[in-house]
Write an enzyme that holds these catalytic residues in place. Structure first.
Site, PDB file in Angstrom:
ATOM      1  N   ASP A  62      -7.761   2.666  11.575  1.00  0.00           N
ATOM      2  CA  ASP A  62      -5.897   3.186  11.425  1.00  0.00           C
ATOM      3  C   ASP A  62      -6.226   4.877  11.478  1.00  0.00           C
ATOM      4  OD1 ASP A  62      -4.908   1.473  13.210  1.00  0.00           O
ATOM      5  OD2 ASP A  62      -3.570   0.766  11.511  1.00  0.00           O
ATOM      6  N   ASP A 111       0.390  -1.352   0.287  1.00  0.00           N
ATOM      7  CA  ASP A 111       0.039   0.041   0.032  1.00  0.00           C
ATOM      8  C   ASP A 111       0.897   1.182  -0.265  1.00  0.00           C
ATOM      9  OD1 ASP A 111      -1.808  -2.264   1.016  1.00  0.00           O
ATOM     10  OD2 ASP A 111      -3.028  -0.592   1.936  1.00  0.00           O
ATOM     11  N   ARG A 121       0.645   3.120  17.712  1.00  0.00           N
ATOM     12  CA  ARG A 121      -0.819   4.039  16.461  1.00  0.00           C
ATOM     13  C   ARG A 121       0.209   6.028  17.225  1.00  0.00           C
ATOM     14  NH1 ARG A 121       0.594   1.116  12.404  1.00  0.00           N
ATOM     15  NH2 ARG A 121      -0.957   0.525  12.065  1.00  0.00           N
ATOM     16  N   SER A 164      -2.796  -7.829   4.480  1.00  0.00           N
ATOM     17  CA  SER A 164      -2.121  -6.922   4.431  1.00  0.00           C
ATOM     18  C   SER A 164      -2.067  -7.497   6.336  1.00  0.00           C
ATOM     19  CB  SER A 164      -3.416  -5.609   4.688  1.00  0.00           C
ATOM     20  OG  SER A 164      -2.764  -4.759   5.027  1.00  0.00           O
TER      21      SER A 164
END
Length: 409
Positions: free
Chosen positions: A126, A18, A97, A182
């Site tokens: 996310d 990605d 994150r 993913s």
């Protein structure tokens, strides 16, 4: 978009399909792209990622080592309050994150970037986590989110289009048409989503799991480990069989990761509720986190006051987990919640003995000098602590409400 320079953008770069395609696409749109990677403990060839980003056209590459910050500022508070989402997910992606976002903003401001960007999909959690973190750290920063731009998502309807674009641009990728899921990896865990996993009734192929040995192929003998806690934090790990001891936050976590991975500990496969309101299927491996949560919860049973534990479970554990999952780490409510965590952990001191065996963590014993546990009070073999006759009055008072309810029925 105009072909002239749009400005300088710092892209959260993973080196995967990605973000490599996004990097090339942003350059097509006229942006100067700088790539950013945070070392949060993922097994990654960072030099290869640097080379790949630069070959894809990035004007610069920044790598920040954030492992210690990740463990001490995010993972350890989560361990102290037994953070968990929907009673299953240990929040491995959510925990990383805020650390990544903080590193990004520091570099973006230092390098005078006009924008920050990420490769999060328009349906996932996310995008919310990253962007709320960006705004909580730098309120005036601008965000480019390709997966929410029609000119991007109309061109790349799915992963097959990305794979074709990567081939067209000569971008090497790990994903293939046969294994299109993913992944996101850090020191705490790895996640798997998309591709064949979108069918919740499809069993993950055995070769998907990266971190942990299959429980069926794990060692035939259990392995013991002793974990010492101080104020709810692991401070020392000992392996009785070898006498090896480990201290230091990152070192302890890496050591427990190795143990759990060897014995197939930490796999889950769930359908969860995303913050934006859709359900998604995810598979996760959280090796050390699974061991630490089991050990910490067990020690709390011996050392933590009943009402303190109940209040912590009801308010702090639930709130902190929700805040992490939904992306509100840089918020006043998170500051309030994390300020309360240490107060709940003052007495969580002691040692827990465990063993790992074929995907399971078994508690074998615990010891503490905190004194909340008194064998005489609970023993069935001797009198002690209080007179048993006192319990009659306790039951009588407790039954007043129940009797009234029963009569009213």
């Amino acid at each position: 978009m105009a072909s002239s320079k749009q400005g300088k953008v710092l892209l959260a770069y993973s080196g995967g399909l990605d973000t490599s395609c996004i990097l090339a696409w942003l350059i097509e749109q006229g942006y100067e792209v700088v790539a950013f990677m945070a070392d949060v403990g993922q097994e990654e060839d960072f030099e290869a990622a640097r080379s790949k980003a630069l070959k894809c056209g990035a004007s610069g590459f920044f790598l920040e080592d954030m492992k210690k910050e990740f463990v001490e500022e995010l993972i350890y508070p989560a361990v102290q309050c037994n953070a968990i989402y929907e009673n299953v997910y240990l929040l491995g992606t959510s925990l990383a994150r805020p650390v990544i976002a903080r590193g990004m903003i520091e570099v973006a401001l230092r390098e005078k970037c006009d924008f920050v960007s990420h490769g999060c999909t328009g349906k996932g959690n996310d995008q919310v986590r990253f962007e709320l973190a960006f705004y909580g750290l730098a309120p005036t920063i601008k965000v480019v989110a390709p997966w929410r731009l029609p000119e991007f998502y109309n061109r790349f309807a799915g992963r097959s289009d990305l794979l074709a674009y990567a081939a067209e641009k000569g971008i090497p990728v790990v994903q293939t048409a046969a294994k299109p899921w993913s992944t996101d990896e850090n020191l705490f865990h790895i996640s798997y989503e998309a591709g064949i996993l979108e069918d919740p009734n499809t069993t993950p192929p055995d070769d998907m799991w990266k971190l942990t040995t299959s429980p069926q192929r794990a060692p035939e003998e259990p392995e013991q480990v002793h974990i010492e806690f101080a104020k709810g934090l692991p401070v020392k790990v000992t392996y009785p069989a070898s006498g090896k001891t480990v201290t230091g936050s990152v070192e302890i976590f890496l050591s427990l990761n190795a143990l759990a991975r060897k014995h197939g500990v930490g796999r889950i496969d769930i359908v969860e509720n995303r913050f934006i309101g859709v359900k998604s299927r995810g598979c996760y491996e959280s090796p050390a986190g699974t061991i630490l949560r089991a050990a910490h919860m067990d020690l709390e049973g011996m050392t933590l006051d009943r009402n303190v534990r109940a209040l912590r479970d009801q308010f702090i554990t639930t709130s902190f987990s929700q805040i992490l999952y939904n992306g509100f780490f840089f918020s006043p409510e998170r500051e309030f919640i994390t300020a309360a965590i240490p107060a709940s952990q003052k007495t969580v001191n002691g040692l827990v003995r465990l063993s790992c065996y074929k995907g399971n963590v078994t508690i074998e014993g615990r010891d503490s000098d905190e004194g909340l546990y008194d064998a005489k009070f609970s023993s069935m073999d001797e009198m002690g602590g209080f007179e048993p006759t006192a319990t009659t009055g306790f039951i009588d008072i407790s039954s007043i409400r129940i009797k009234a309810w029963a009569r009213a029925k």
